[in-house]
Design a protein around this motif. Structure first.
Motif, PDB file in Angstrom:
ATOM      1  N   MET A 185       0.849  -1.194   0.000  1.00 10.66           N
ATOM      2  CA  MET A 185       0.000   0.000   0.000  1.00 10.66           C
ATOM      3  C   MET A 185       0.876   1.232   0.000  1.00 10.66           C
ATOM      4  N   LEU A 186       0.578   2.212  -0.825  1.00  7.75           N
ATOM      5  CA  LEU A 186       1.370   3.429  -0.887  1.00  7.75           C
ATOM      6  C   LEU A 186       1.126   4.270   0.355  1.00  7.75           C
ATOM      7  N   SER A 205      15.315   0.458  -5.927  1.00  2.65           N
ATOM      8  CA  SER A 205      14.016   0.308  -5.276  1.00  2.65           C
ATOM      9  C   SER A 205      13.131   1.519  -5.512  1.00  2.65           C
ATOM     10  N   SER A 206      13.723   2.696  -5.631  1.00  2.00           N
ATOM     11  CA  SER A 206      12.940   3.913  -5.828  1.00  2.00           C
ATOM     12  C   SER A 206      12.409   4.057  -7.246  1.00  2.00           C
ATOM     13  N   ASP A 207      12.913   3.218  -8.171  1.00  2.00           N
ATOM     14  CA  ASP A 207      12.496   3.322  -9.570  1.00  2.00           C
ATOM     15  C   ASP A 207      11.624   2.144  -9.999  1.00  2.00           C
ATOM     16  N   ARG A 208      11.267   1.295  -9.063  1.00  2.00           N
ATOM     17  CA  ARG A 208      10.448   0.150  -9.430  1.00  2.00           C
ATOM     18  C   ARG A 208       9.050   0.585  -9.865  1.00  2.00           C
ATOM     19  N   HIS A 221       5.038   0.682 -10.169  1.00  3.59           N
ATOM     20  CA  HIS A 221       3.847   0.396  -9.391  1.00  3.59           C
ATOM     21  C   HIS A 221       3.136  -0.767 -10.086  1.00  3.59           C
ATOM     22  N   ILE A 222       2.807  -1.789  -9.325  1.00  2.00           N
ATOM     23  CA  ILE A 222       2.101  -2.954  -9.856  1.00  2.00           C
ATOM     24  C   ILE A 222       0.640  -2.831  -9.440  1.00  2.00           C
ATOM     25  N   THR A 246       3.714  -5.470  -0.522  1.00  7.02           N
ATOM     26  CA  THR A 246       2.769  -4.556  -1.173  1.00  7.02           C
ATOM     27  C   THR A 246       3.374  -3.176  -1.399  1.00  7.02           C
ATOM     28  N   THR A 247       4.689  -3.088  -1.315  1.00  5.45           N
ATOM     29  CA  THR A 247       5.342  -1.813  -1.587  1.00  5.45           C
ATOM     30  C   THR A 247       5.089  -1.414  -3.036  1.00  5.45           C
ATOM     31  N   SER A 248       4.597  -0.224  -3.246  1.00  6.74           N
ATOM     32  CA  SER A 248       4.279   0.303  -4.587  1.00  6.74           C
ATOM     33  C   SER A 248       3.165  -0.477  -5.281  1.00  6.74           C
ATOM     34  N   ALA A 249       2.283  -1.085  -4.489  1.00 10.06           N
ATOM     35  CA  ALA A 249       1.088  -1.702  -5.065  1.00 10.06           C
ATOM     36  C   ALA A 249       0.014  -0.639  -5.257  1.00 10.06           C
ATOM     37  N   LEU A 250      -0.700  -0.733  -6.363  1.00  8.68           N
ATOM     38  CA  LEU A 250      -1.869   0.100  -6.620  1.00  8.68           C
ATOM     39  C   LEU A 250      -3.052  -0.805  -6.939  1.00  8.68           C
TER      40      LEU A 250
END
Length: 407
Positions: free
Chosen positions: A1-2, A257-260, A262-263, A282-286
């Protein structure tokens, strides 16, 4: 989750890059993988480029007819009927003209910051079986399109809209309307994984894709209420498999990691289950939410009823993007005096604004769709952002919804 801090950092970074007129990805290899950005405002405001790479004849009837596909229902049927070479030629003409650079320029001029591009798995042509019928040659046009978006400073959501084996029955948007969804097998999951890996690598290594920040792994899968076992298998197996394959490919590419990416997955409100329940992270999950009040049988089908339903709605947190919506109303009342488009433009403008404001309680919105091409040139702008703007229904500044919303 963002998290809120992550969103704030992403937005601050994007604003700084734009203000400094620095490319989002430097040509210097040491800094090439900069932060994967989000738009330089606090909300997604965008349009879908529907029927660009997966044509839906219901909304592109005249175009479909002009391609020689008028007697067919979907892309599979058209390719089979025309023959591969003739179909490829017809589709290339369509890909070349349906969305132009002028369209992208206009989208940007209307205060929009995002486009969502629906694509089929057959874009990667070596995934297509000899027994399948899909057009060939679309990749060059996708490369060109995302390049235009990047040059315009538009954020791009790349959406796997048509899955191998078909993820939803009886829908033109899958490219092949069939009665039973055949996607939910390990063989077809693998084909989808290969498409997603390939697309992730293309995004990170091809400069034209420098503003593609989100990769949606599957559009509108089956609902658990209709296909409980298929939905459960997708939640338990496909989503974590897709997540791992994208992240593993990014690791192999040395993506920071900062450029991955969003899935993105369909959120819980879609009705297939909780997409994050089996994810390793769930890091960068949308999460995608499609909200069509037209189809909601609980809404009272009056002007006041629609506005009330919209204003009382709340789709969730900042990690939820309402990736499809329109200003259409239920078929039973669509042609009535209360909803006649020729006389009710002012009300439809309020209906648009109410939805946009409501969806900005979450992460933002992407309207379905930018352009339509109805039978005989009929101009029903309830589904079509471009023609709704031309009709004076949607304002020329997408950020103005709050000032005109009746909520």
């Amino acid at each position: 989750m963002l998290s809120k801090p992550l969103i704030t950092a992403l937005l601050a970074f994007a604003s700084a890059r734009i203000a400094q007129c620095i490319p989002l990805e430097s040509k210097d290899e040491s800094t090439r993988h900069s932060r994967r950005w989000l738009p330089s405002v606090d909300k997604i405001r965008g349009v879908n480029l529907g029927s660009q790479f997966i044509i839906e004849p219901w909304m592109a009837y005249d175009e479909w007819n002009s391609m020689g596909c008028g007697s067919t229902n979907d892309e599979w049927q058209c390719v089979k009927a025309l023959g591969q070479d003739a179909a490829d030629a017809a589709f290339k003409k369509h890909w070349d003209s349906w969305t132009t650079q002028d369209d992208i320029t206009q989208i940007k001029s209307l205060g929009l910051n995002t486009v969502r591009i629906p694509v089929g798995f057959w874009l990667k042509e070596d995934l297509v079986y000899d027994s399948e019928y899909y057009p060939r040659g679309g990749l060059a046009y996708l490369d060109r399109l995302v390049g235009w978006c990047a040059d315009a400073g538009l954020y791009v959501i790349m959406d796997l809209h048509g899955g191998p084996g078909v993820q939803t029955p009886n829908q033109q948007f899958t490219g092949h309307s069939v009665s039973y969804p055949g996607f939910y097998t390990q063989e077809n999951y693998e084909r989808a994984y290969e498409l997603l890996e390939w697309m992730a690598e293309r995004i990170h290594t091809n400069d034209s894709y420098r503003t593609v920040g989100t990769l949606q792994v599957m559009n509108e899968p089956v609902h658990a209420s209709d296909y409980s076992s298929l939905a459960a298998d997708m939640i338990a197996n496909f989503y974590p498999g897709a997540w791992n394959r994208i992240r593993d490919r990014e690791d192999k590419l040395g993506v920071s990691s900062s450029d991955r990416l969003h899935i993105q997955m369909m959120g819980k409100a879609w009705g297939s289950g909780d997409p994050s329940s089996h994810l390793p992270d769930t890091t960068s999950a949308l999460y995608d939410d499609h909200r069509y009040y037209k189809w909601d049988t609980s809404v009272t089908t009056t002007q006041d009823g629609y506005i009330s339903a919209v204003c009382q709605d709340n789709r969730g947190g900042s990690d939820i993007i309402v990736g499809e919506w329109s200003i259409a109303v239920a078929d039973a009342v669509a042609s009535s005096d209360e909803f006649q488009i020729g006389d009710q433009a002012a009300w439809y403008g309020k209906y648009w604004a109410a939805q946009a404001q409501t969806f900005e309680k979450s992460g933002g919105w992407v309207f379905w769709t930018w352009k339509c091409n109805w039978i005989g040139g009929v101009n029903d702008w309830r589904w079509c952002y471009q023609s709704a703007v031309a009709a004076g229904v949607i304002p020329r500044d997408a950020a103005s919804a709050a000032s005109i919303s009746p909520c």
